[in-house]
Design a protein around this motif. Sequence first.
Motif, PDB file in Angstrom:
ATOM      1  N   THR A 295       0.815  -1.205   0.000  1.00 42.83           N
ATOM      2  CA  THR A 295       0.000   0.000   0.000  1.00 42.83           C
ATOM      3  C   THR A 295       0.854   1.263   0.000  1.00 42.83           C
ATOM      4  N   PRO A 296       0.541   2.240  -0.867  1.00 48.54           N
ATOM      5  CA  PRO A 296       1.272   3.517  -0.870  1.00 48.54           C
ATOM      6  C   PRO A 296       1.174   4.216   0.482  1.00 48.54           C
ATOM      7  N   GLU A 297       2.177   5.018   0.775  1.00 49.36           N
ATOM      8  CA  GLU A 297       2.286   5.648   2.093  1.00 49.36           C
ATOM      9  C   GLU A 297       1.043   6.445   2.458  1.00 49.36           C
ATOM     10  N   HIS A 298       0.525   7.235   1.501  1.00 46.79           N
ATOM     11  CA  HIS A 298      -0.583   8.128   1.847  1.00 46.79           C
ATOM     12  C   HIS A 298      -1.902   7.379   2.041  1.00 46.79           C
ATOM     13  N   LEU A 299      -1.934   6.069   1.734  1.00 42.75           N
ATOM     14  CA  LEU A 299      -3.147   5.276   1.922  1.00 42.75           C
ATOM     15  C   LEU A 299      -3.012   4.251   3.047  1.00 42.75           C
ATOM     16  N   GLN A 300      -1.886   4.232   3.719  1.00 48.17           N
ATOM     17  CA  GLN A 300      -1.636   3.189   4.708  1.00 48.17           C
ATOM     18  C   GLN A 300      -2.736   3.115   5.772  1.00 48.17           C
ATOM     19  N   GLY A 301      -3.064   4.243   6.366  1.00 46.17           N
ATOM     20  CA  GLY A 301      -4.041   4.226   7.455  1.00 46.17           C
ATOM     21  C   GLY A 301      -5.407   3.753   7.000  1.00 46.17           C
ATOM     22  N   ARG A 302      -5.897   4.347   5.919  1.00 45.34           N
ATOM     23  CA  ARG A 302      -7.242   4.010   5.451  1.00 45.34           C
ATOM     24  C   ARG A 302      -7.345   2.576   4.959  1.00 45.34           C
ATOM     25  N   VAL A 303      -6.364   2.145   4.184  1.00 45.13           N
ATOM     26  CA  VAL A 303      -6.431   0.798   3.624  1.00 45.13           C
ATOM     27  C   VAL A 303      -6.323  -0.254   4.719  1.00 45.13           C
ATOM     28  N   ASN A 304      -5.377  -0.079   5.638  1.00 49.00           N
ATOM     29  CA  ASN A 304      -5.193  -1.082   6.682  1.00 49.00           C
ATOM     30  C   ASN A 304      -6.353  -1.120   7.658  1.00 49.00           C
ATOM     31  N   THR A 305      -6.875   0.055   8.018  1.00 46.65           N
ATOM     32  CA  THR A 305      -8.020   0.078   8.921  1.00 46.65           C
ATOM     33  C   THR A 305      -9.250  -0.520   8.259  1.00 46.65           C
ATOM     34  N   THR A 306      -9.500  -0.125   7.007  1.00 45.94           N
ATOM     35  CA  THR A 306     -10.663  -0.633   6.294  1.00 45.94           C
ATOM     36  C   THR A 306     -10.564  -2.134   6.068  1.00 45.94           C
ATOM     37  N   ALA A 307      -9.392  -2.594   5.654  1.00 46.42           N
ATOM     38  CA  ALA A 307      -9.204  -4.028   5.418  1.00 46.42           C
ATOM     39  C   ALA A 307      -9.357  -4.817   6.706  1.00 46.42           C
ATOM     40  N   ARG A 308      -8.859  -4.287   7.800  1.00 47.25           N
ATOM     41  CA  ARG A 308      -9.007  -4.977   9.085  1.00 47.25           C
ATOM     42  C   ARG A 308     -10.471  -5.093   9.477  1.00 47.25           C
ATOM     43  N   MET A 309     -11.222  -4.045   9.255  1.00 45.75           N
ATOM     44  CA  MET A 309     -12.636  -4.072   9.595  1.00 45.75           C
ATOM     45  C   MET A 309     -13.389  -5.096   8.742  1.00 45.75           C
ATOM     46  N   ILE A 310     -13.058  -5.154   7.450  1.00 45.14           N
ATOM     47  CA  ILE A 310     -13.719  -6.123   6.575  1.00 45.14           C
ATOM     48  C   ILE A 310     -13.345  -7.547   6.972  1.00 45.14           C
ATOM     49  N   ALA A 311     -12.055  -7.782   7.142  1.00 44.07           N
ATOM     50  CA  ALA A 311     -11.587  -9.130   7.446  1.00 44.07           C
ATOM     51  C   ALA A 311     -12.096  -9.620   8.795  1.00 44.07           C
ATOM     52  N   TRP A 312     -12.242  -8.712   9.757  1.00 38.57           N
ATOM     53  CA  TRP A 312     -12.729  -9.102  11.080  1.00 38.57           C
ATOM     54  C   TRP A 312     -14.246  -9.231  11.126  1.00 38.57           C
ATOM     55  N   GLY A 313     -14.893  -8.937  10.012  1.00 36.75           N
ATOM     56  CA  GLY A 313     -16.351  -8.938  10.015  1.00 36.75           C
ATOM     57  C   GLY A 313     -16.976 -10.273  10.351  1.00 36.75           C
ATOM     58  N   GLY A 314     -16.253 -11.365  10.123  1.00 39.78           N
ATOM     59  CA  GLY A 314     -16.824 -12.676  10.417  1.00 39.78           C
ATOM     60  C   GLY A 314     -16.800 -13.053  11.882  1.00 39.78           C
ATOM     61  N   GLN A 315     -15.996 -12.350  12.690  1.00 36.39           N
ATOM     62  CA  GLN A 315     -15.823 -12.754  14.083  1.00 36.39           C
ATOM     63  C   GLN A 315     -17.112 -12.677  14.903  1.00 36.39           C
ATOM     64  N   PRO A 316     -17.816 -11.539  14.912  1.00 38.99           N
ATOM     65  CA  PRO A 316     -19.050 -11.508  15.706  1.00 38.99           C
ATOM     66  C   PRO A 316     -20.092 -12.499  15.209  1.00 38.99           C
ATOM     67  N   LEU A 317     -20.166 -12.701  13.901  1.00 39.91           N
ATOM     68  CA  LEU A 317     -21.123 -13.671  13.362  1.00 39.91           C
ATOM     69  C   LEU A 317     -20.759 -15.088  13.808  1.00 39.91           C
ATOM     70  N   GLY A 318     -19.475 -15.423  13.739  1.00 33.85           N
ATOM     71  CA  GLY A 318     -19.040 -16.750  14.162  1.00 33.85           C
ATOM     72  C   GLY A 318     -19.322 -16.997  15.632  1.00 33.85           C
ATOM     73  N   ALA A 319     -19.099 -15.994  16.468  1.00 41.60           N
ATOM     74  CA  ALA A 319     -19.344 -16.149  17.898  1.00 41.60           C
ATOM     75  C   ALA A 319     -20.830 -16.339  18.190  1.00 41.60           C
ATOM     76  N   ALA A 320     -21.674 -15.536  17.553  1.00 43.11           N
ATOM     77  CA  ALA A 320     -23.110 -15.622  17.804  1.00 43.11           C
ATOM     78  C   ALA A 320     -23.703 -16.938  17.299  1.00 43.11           C
ATOM     79  N   VAL A 321     -23.349 -17.315  16.078  1.00 37.65           N
ATOM     80  CA  VAL A 321     -23.891 -18.554  15.493  1.00 37.65           C
ATOM     81  C   VAL A 321     -23.429 -19.776  16.272  1.00 37.65           C
ATOM     82  N   SER A 322     -22.160 -19.825  16.620  1.00 38.88           N
ATOM     83  CA  SER A 322     -21.647 -20.994  17.345  1.00 38.88           C
ATOM     84  C   SER A 322     -22.269 -21.104  18.733  1.00 38.88           C
TER      85      SER A 322
END
Length: 419
Positions: free
Chosen positions: A336-363
């Motif tokens: 990721t280019p320097e000027h996009l580091q914060g937005r890309v990493n934060t956004t990607a983390r939020m998307i990738a972590w999106g399954g965690q609450p669903l997995g906890a609730a369903v299980s």
Amino acid sequence: MTVRTGFGLFLTARVVSWAGSTVTAVALPVLLYQRTGSASLSGLLTALEALPYLVLGLPAGALADRWDRRRTMTWCSWSSAVLIAAIPAASALGLLTTAQLLLTGPAVSAVFVFFDAAAFGALATLVGRDGLARATGRMMSASTLIGLLGPSAAGVLVASLAPPTAITLDALSYAAAALLLAQLPLVPRTRARTGAPVRDTFADIAEGLRYIRRHPLIRPLTLLGIGNSFTEGAVVGLIVVTAVRTFGMAPDDERIGLFWAAAALGALAAATALPRLQKTVPLGWITLGGLAANTVFLACWAASPGLVTGLAALACWQSANALVSLNGIVIRQQITPEHLQGRVNTTARMIAWGGQPLGAAVSGLLADAAGVRTALLTACLGALLSLSAGLATPLRRREVTTEREVNTEKDNHAARAQH
């Protein structure tokens, strides 16, 4: 006050807070299960604790860049101390309710989102850009050591002191951290602007999303993380339930802390192995292999007949799960280019972590309806679906993203931005 002293204060505050939080990480689910005996509510607690970062991550980052960072971290620590202290206080008065237990976890998590956003900038100011790598390494070492030793000690404390009393230690740790953070040598920040228009904030977020969507490597790594985090939500949400229903422990058995220690050992193994793997194995294969191993070891965790085999399976599963997450994080940071580091990493983390609450609730719901083993085996579907989808992406190819390719990608994006 020197830079070294400033970072020393910051690291000490984090270590004190991490140690206290380890106690609550064990005591809170134990206390909830003691009161309710419900796997559904245990899963719900984990799901609720994961939601704040998904909801507040982007606005917290924008606001923390405008606020005074030392003041933000200090007040967040005091706020967490009050929220945590309310549990033993309510218990002593006979007023503790299940609703309070379910709400305290996500409330503390919501406060942490703002703390975390401020801490990123504070650390860079304290140690400078050249000192970030070394400082981050020291913090990771301290965090890993606490992750290995803390849960076992927390299990003993919970068993000997009772969960509400043990949680008091976490409240005290937040208060101690707040006192240390208030002394950090951070100059009050002068803001270049008092507030950005809402449309500009949304435009920045949209730019990060577009970059993730268009990048042939970052996009699949981010989306495949959803299935990986789904299994994480299931496993973490059912640790206490699994200990009680599968391994026959009492809810306050001191050995329950061993499960968190085993998971920390697995995460350490993944972090240690990743640099060498990235030099010798195609990057996409690391993620695909991690997802395959996630499925296998999660099935082993579900079918483990005894405590020793269970701890081994859990450590191996956590190693595979962490390998997928860390591989995606490192690749994003490299490309990721320097000027996009914060937005890309934060956004990607939020998307990738999106399954965690669903997995906890369903299980949690499945564990009550069909049993813990069925719930955990069903959670394997999350990793399997991600693995199946990943095999249809460029990740299956042998090519490795080299340093030259990384720099070329950055140069190309910079050129497009100029035009």
